[in-house]
Motif scaffolding. Structure first.
Motif, PDB file in Angstrom:
ATOM      1  N   PRO A  59       0.833  -1.203   0.000  1.00 59.64           N
ATOM      2  CA  PRO A  59       0.000   0.000   0.000  1.00 59.64           C
ATOM      3  C   PRO A  59       0.868   1.252   0.000  1.00 59.64           C
ATOM      4  CG  PRO A  59      -0.781  -1.591   1.626  1.00 59.64           C
ATOM      5  CD  PRO A  59       0.558  -2.083   1.148  1.00 59.64           C
ATOM      6  N   LEU A  60       0.502   2.207  -0.831  1.00 54.08           N
ATOM      7  CA  LEU A  60       1.248   3.460  -0.879  1.00 54.08           C
ATOM      8  C   LEU A  60       0.814   4.360   0.273  1.00 54.08           C
ATOM      9  CD1 LEU A  60       1.189   4.038  -4.727  1.00 54.08           C
ATOM     10  CD2 LEU A  60       3.122   3.299  -3.328  1.00 54.08           C
ATOM     11  N   PRO A  61       1.740   5.113   0.848  1.00 56.76           N
ATOM     12  CA  PRO A  61       1.404   5.942   2.021  1.00 56.76           C
ATOM     13  C   PRO A  61       0.484   7.089   1.646  1.00 56.76           C
ATOM     14  CG  PRO A  61       3.624   6.424   1.264  1.00 56.76           C
ATOM     15  CD  PRO A  61       3.159   5.255   0.462  1.00 56.76           C
ATOM     16  N   ASP A  62      -0.172   7.606   2.653  1.00 54.47           N
ATOM     17  CA  ASP A  62      -1.021   8.776   2.512  1.00 54.47           C
ATOM     18  C   ASP A  62      -0.412   9.903   3.346  1.00 54.47           C
ATOM     19  OD1 ASP A  62      -3.049  10.550   2.015  1.00 54.47           O
ATOM     20  OD2 ASP A  62      -4.516   9.580   3.338  1.00 54.47           O
TER      21      ASP A  62
ATOM     22  N   PRO B 233       6.129  11.696  -7.627  1.00 53.39           N
ATOM     23  CA  PRO B 233       5.228  12.704  -8.196  1.00 53.39           C
ATOM     24  C   PRO B 233       3.781  12.207  -8.300  1.00 53.39           C
ATOM     25  CG  PRO B 233       6.232  11.502  -9.982  1.00 53.39           C
ATOM     26  CD  PRO B 233       6.734  10.859  -8.709  1.00 53.39           C
ATOM     27  N   LEU B 234       3.431  11.173  -7.532  1.00 53.98           N
ATOM     28  CA  LEU B 234       2.121  10.547  -7.708  1.00 53.98           C
ATOM     29  C   LEU B 234       0.952  11.474  -7.365  1.00 53.98           C
ATOM     30  CD1 LEU B 234       2.828   6.898  -6.501  1.00 53.98           C
ATOM     31  CD2 LEU B 234       2.915   7.859  -8.812  1.00 53.98           C
ATOM     32  N   PRO B 235       1.056  12.374  -6.357  1.00 55.36           N
ATOM     33  CA  PRO B 235      -0.079  13.287  -6.140  1.00 55.36           C
ATOM     34  C   PRO B 235      -0.379  14.166  -7.358  1.00 55.36           C
ATOM     35  CG  PRO B 235       1.344  13.255  -4.216  1.00 55.36           C
ATOM     36  CD  PRO B 235       2.066  12.529  -5.304  1.00 55.36           C
ATOM     37  N   THR B 236       0.674  14.641  -8.024  1.00 54.30           N
ATOM     38  CA  THR B 236       0.478  15.464  -9.219  1.00 54.30           C
ATOM     39  C   THR B 236      -0.154  14.644 -10.336  1.00 54.30           C
ATOM     40  OG1 THR B 236       2.405  16.801  -8.619  1.00 54.30           O
ATOM     41  CG2 THR B 236       1.646  16.937 -10.900  1.00 54.30           C
ATOM     42  N   LEU B 237       0.329  13.417 -10.518  1.00 55.88           N
ATOM     43  CA  LEU B 237      -0.235  12.535 -11.535  1.00 55.88           C
ATOM     44  C   LEU B 237      -1.695  12.229 -11.233  1.00 55.88           C
ATOM     45  CD1 LEU B 237      -0.103  10.571 -13.926  1.00 55.88           C
ATOM     46  CD2 LEU B 237       0.921   8.875 -12.376  1.00 55.88           C
ATOM     47  N   ARG B 238      -2.000  11.932  -9.995  1.00 60.51           N
ATOM     48  CA  ARG B 238      -3.372  11.565  -9.609  1.00 60.51           C
ATOM     49  C   ARG B 238      -4.326  12.742  -9.812  1.00 60.51           C
ATOM     50  NH1 ARG B 238      -5.927  10.693  -4.183  1.00 60.51           N
ATOM     51  NH2 ARG B 238      -7.353   8.923  -4.384  1.00 60.51           N
TER      52      ARG B 238
ATOM     53  N   GLU C 245     -12.462  19.287  -8.391  1.00 59.18           N
ATOM     54  CA  GLU C 245     -11.072  18.999  -8.021  1.00 59.18           C
ATOM     55  C   GLU C 245     -10.991  17.741  -7.171  1.00 59.18           C
ATOM     56  OE1 GLU C 245      -8.446  20.495  -9.174  1.00 59.18           O
ATOM     57  OE2 GLU C 245      -9.568  22.034 -10.258  1.00 59.18           O
ATOM     58  N   LEU C 246      -9.857  17.055  -7.277  1.00 63.57           N
ATOM     59  CA  LEU C 246      -9.655  15.805  -6.548  1.00 63.57           C
ATOM     60  C   LEU C 246      -9.721  16.011  -5.038  1.00 63.57           C
ATOM     61  CD1 LEU C 246      -8.944  12.788  -6.463  1.00 63.57           C
ATOM     62  CD2 LEU C 246      -6.528  13.446  -6.646  1.00 63.57           C
TER      63      LEU C 246
ATOM     64  N   MET D 276      -5.589   4.586  -7.772  1.00 61.10           N
ATOM     65  CA  MET D 276      -7.031   4.753  -7.690  1.00 61.10           C
ATOM     66  C   MET D 276      -7.385   6.213  -7.434  1.00 61.10           C
ATOM     67  SD  MET D 276      -7.986   1.582  -8.043  1.00 61.10           S
ATOM     68  CE  MET D 276      -9.718   1.709  -7.592  1.00 61.10           C
ATOM     69  N   LEU D 277      -8.588   6.598  -7.854  1.00 59.05           N
ATOM     70  CA  LEU D 277      -9.045   7.971  -7.651  1.00 59.05           C
ATOM     71  C   LEU D 277     -10.123   8.069  -6.587  1.00 59.05           C
ATOM     72  CD1 LEU D 277      -9.034   9.130 -11.366  1.00 59.05           C
ATOM     73  CD2 LEU D 277      -7.343   9.608  -9.592  1.00 59.05           C
ATOM     74  N   HIS D 278     -10.490   6.945  -5.967  1.00 54.63           N
ATOM     75  CA  HIS D 278     -11.387   6.961  -4.809  1.00 54.63           C
ATOM     76  C   HIS D 278     -10.790   6.080  -3.723  1.00 54.63           C
ATOM     77  CE1 HIS D 278     -12.801   3.380  -7.065  1.00 54.63           C
ATOM     78  NE2 HIS D 278     -13.080   2.882  -5.876  1.00 54.63           N
ATOM     79  N   GLU D 279     -11.346   6.165  -2.540  1.00 55.98           N
ATOM     80  CA  GLU D 279     -10.869   5.401  -1.398  1.00 55.98           C
ATOM     81  C   GLU D 279     -11.871   4.277  -1.096  1.00 55.98           C
ATOM     82  OE1 GLU D 279      -8.022   6.499  -0.799  1.00 55.98           O
ATOM     83  OE2 GLU D 279      -8.093   8.599  -1.369  1.00 55.98           O
ATOM     84  N   ALA D 280     -11.494   3.406  -0.175  1.00 54.13           N
ATOM     85  CA  ALA D 280     -12.356   2.284   0.214  1.00 54.13           C
ATOM     86  C   ALA D 280     -12.850   2.458   1.644  1.00 54.13           C
ATOM     87  CB  ALA D 280     -11.594   0.965   0.089  1.00 54.13           C
ATOM     88  N   PRO D 281     -13.996   1.852   1.977  1.00 49.57           N
ATOM     89  CA  PRO D 281     -14.491   1.914   3.365  1.00 49.57           C
ATOM     90  C   PRO D 281     -13.509   1.243   4.326  1.00 49.57           C
ATOM     91  CG  PRO D 281     -16.215   1.162   1.867  1.00 49.57           C
ATOM     92  CD  PRO D 281     -14.930   1.160   1.086  1.00 49.57           C
TER      93      PRO D 281
END
Length: 231
Positions: free
Chosen positions: A63-66, A71-76, A103-104, A226-231
């Motif tokens: 899992p990628l950190p939050d 540059p993943l935030p810019t890409l996302r 906006e995201l 992914m562009l959404h999160e999970a419960p």
């Protein structure tokens, strides 16, 4: 994580991408990552993260950190803005009462208010005999209908087997399988779950799933953004 970069999204033909998403549920983004960046992204995730068992099949997910590493935030965020018109059009065609903010950051807040706090973005690692069965990522009230996958290993050199396979289940028809022809550093935007298709009698819903065939040799890494999160 070492400094990484990706192909500017403005370099891609988004009209072509939109047409392919409507026609087949996926679209290729060639050479999104240079080979060195692809390898470094996989290597850094493995060194820094704690693997969790894959939900089914064999292999591990890192899992990628939050927040995500650059540059993943810019890409996302850039992907969200470019795919937003498509997400809204699909929701309208399917008759879904779904709101996608401009906006995201606002959409992420909408996810959190809905109790979706768990990031789904990860690096997937598959060794010999590893595979991913057909899956969706459609849990929760907030589901963005498109996501990005990127191949971080070189087919034929780093691993054999491990083809990306998508299936679409259409009403009263057999499932349609599609193999995605990704090379190292390539990415694809793919349908997460449901998408509309124009038929002779009007619009109907198809259900998309994605799998990875058995890795016959070596080791295979893939970015799942992914562009959404999970419960």
């Amino acid at each position: 994580m070492p400094s990484l970069s990706f192909q500017p999204l403005d370099n891609y033909d988004w009209l072509r991408i939109a047409q392919e998403l409507d026609a087949q549920g996926w679209a290729l983004l060639p050479a999104l990552f240079a080979p060195d960046d692809a390898r470094n992204l996989a290597r850094a995730a493995v060194h820094a993260g704690r693997p969790v068992p894959a939900p089914a099949g064999h292999g591990a997910r890192y899992p990628l950190p939050d927040p995500l590493p650059p540059p993943l935030p810019t890409l996302r965020a850039g992907l969200y803005r470019r795919l937003l018109p498509h997400a809204r059009a699909w929701a309208s065609a399917l008759g879904q009462d779904t709101s996608y903010p401009d906006e995201l950051a606002a959409y992420t807040q909408q996810n959190r208010l809905a109790g979706q706090l768990r990031s789904l973005s990860a690096i997937q690692r598959l060794g010999v005999d590893g595979y991913q069965p057909l899956l969706q990522h459609a849990e929760g009230a907030c589901v963005f209908p498109l996501r990005l996958i990127a191949l971080l290993s070189e087919p034929g050199r780093d691993y054999t087997g491990g083809e990306i396979v998508m299936t679409e289940q259409r009403p009263r028809m057999q499932s349609r399988p599609m193999v995605l022809p990704l090379q190292m550093g390539d990415a694809a935007v793919i349908a997460v779950s449901h998408r509309p298709v124009q038929g002779a009698q009007g619009i109907y819903r198809v259900t998309a799933r994605q799998a990875i065939s058995r890795v016959r040799g070596g080791e295979r890494f893939e970015l799942e953004l992914m562009l959404h999160e999970a419960p």
